[in-house]
Write a protein that holds these residues in place. Structure first.
Motif, PDB file in Angstrom:
ATOM      1  N   ALA A 160       3.328   5.209  -8.907  1.00 46.07           N
ATOM      2  CA  ALA A 160       2.327   6.192  -8.468  1.00 46.07           C
ATOM      3  C   ALA A 160       2.285   7.292  -9.514  1.00 46.07           C
ATOM      4  O   ALA A 160       3.242   8.056  -9.663  1.00 46.07           O
ATOM      5  N   ASP A 165       3.705   5.850   5.287  1.00 49.57           N
ATOM      6  CA  ASP A 165       3.378   5.530   3.893  1.00 49.57           C
ATOM      7  C   ASP A 165       3.354   4.028   3.618  1.00 49.57           C
ATOM      8  O   ASP A 165       3.020   3.616   2.499  1.00 49.57           O
ATOM      9  N   PHE A 206       1.400   1.631   4.427  1.00 49.02           N
ATOM     10  CA  PHE A 206       0.101   1.072   4.051  1.00 49.02           C
ATOM     11  C   PHE A 206      -0.178   1.322   2.573  1.00 49.02           C
ATOM     12  O   PHE A 206      -0.655   0.441   1.850  1.00 49.02           O
ATOM     13  N   ASP A 207       0.121   2.529   2.114  1.00 50.98           N
ATOM     14  CA  ASP A 207      -0.070   2.867   0.701  1.00 50.98           C
ATOM     15  C   ASP A 207       0.901   2.079  -0.170  1.00 50.98           C
ATOM     16  O   ASP A 207       0.519   1.552  -1.226  1.00 50.98           O
ATOM     17  N   ASN A 208       2.150   1.987   0.251  1.00 52.41           N
ATOM     18  CA  ASN A 208       3.135   1.208  -0.512  1.00 52.41           C
ATOM     19  C   ASN A 208       2.697  -0.244  -0.644  1.00 52.41           C
ATOM     20  O   ASN A 208       2.805  -0.843  -1.724  1.00 52.41           O
ATOM     21  N   ASP A 258      -0.299  -1.490  -0.535  1.00 46.44           N
ATOM     22  CA  ASP A 258      -1.444  -1.615  -1.439  1.00 46.44           C
ATOM     23  C   ASP A 258      -1.010  -1.510  -2.889  1.00 46.44           C
ATOM     24  O   ASP A 258      -1.539  -2.215  -3.763  1.00 46.44           O
ATOM     25  N   ARG A 259      -0.051  -0.659  -3.174  1.00 48.23           N
ATOM     26  CA  ARG A 259       0.442  -0.526  -4.557  1.00 48.23           C
ATOM     27  C   ARG A 259       1.158  -1.800  -5.011  1.00 48.23           C
ATOM     28  O   ARG A 259       1.015  -2.216  -6.159  1.00 48.23           O
TER      29      ARG A 259
END
Length: 237
Positions: free
Chosen positions: A23, A157, A159-161, A163-164
């Motif tokens: 990130a 977090d 969902f963001d993890n 996607d990354r």
């Protein structure tokens, strides 16, 4: 800490426990923030449990699939059993790290190992893949171990993890609403058969080699203390 949110914008220093390649630092982030990388410190504060049974299971057959939905997932038995059934459908062994007991029939105990805790820095390098919830600690250990990830994000977090990880090419993502044994088996088969995913995992793991996030945390803490002492020495407040 009772009010952790009060520390998120600390005036002295804010340490971000993930690397820039996961990130990137954003223009509107606090100037006193420092990215130090993934700590990967799973042996610190680990429960005092014997790992002999786990080592024996790992030595007794092909590399398994790791399964976990986090230490905070106290009502996820259906998800754990769906993941175990998916592995069984593909003829794969699995190691399940689960905070509550899961009863396993005696005839399946040579293919399924259940434990309350397993240090991922020891377990994951010996696994073929991992099915998990997308917690940042689990993500970090899986990236370092160069294994593909099937992520079912549940909250915060995750969902963001997830996607990354997907954008890094290191795994696939499933919504909780559609997660079940049949769908999980189909995605897991695709995950293990993908050469691009395997190559991406190997490439990202190389970025993790030699990283010393804990050492950098200590250096940042010492720097803040030194600055504070210097101000006191000058009579500043």
């Amino acid at each position: 800490m009772r009010r952790l949110r009060h520390w998120w914008n600390a005036r002295g220093r804010v340490l971000l426990l993930y690397p820039p390649w996961f990130a990137a630092f954003q223009p509107d982030w606090p100037r006193n923030a420092r990215q130090v990388g993934f700590p990967c410190a799973d042996m610190v504060g680990a429960p005092d449990e014997s790992v002999e049974a786990l080592a024996e299971f790992l030595d007794s057959g092909p590399r398994p699939v790791a399964v976990t939905f986090g230490t905070g997932m106290l009502h996820g038995e259906a998800m754990y059993r769906a993941a175990m059934t998916a592995c069984e459908a593909l003829g794969l062994r699995c190691v399940v790290s689960c905070p509550h007991p899961l009863e396993i029939p005696p005839e399946r105990r040579d293919r399924v190992f259940v434990t309350r805790y397993a240090p991922f820095s020891v377990l994951l390098p010996r696994c073929r893949a991992i099915i998990h919830h997308g917690g940042i600690g689990t993500v970090a250990q899986a990236l370092a171990a160069a294994i593909p990830q099937l992520i079912v994000p549940l909250a915060f977090d995750q969902f963001d993890n997830a996607d990354r990880v997907r954008r890094l090419g290191c795994g696939l993502v499933l919504r909780r609403e559609v997660f079940g044994a049949r769908v999980a088996a189909w995605r897991l088969r695709r995950l293990l058969a993908s050469t691009p995913i395997a190559e991406a995992c190997a490439g990202v793991a190389e970025r993790c080699v030699g990283a010393d996030a804990i050492g950098r945390v200590c250096e940042e803490v010492e720097a803040v203390v030194a600055e504070s002492n210097a101000l006191r020495g000058r009579g500043d407040r």
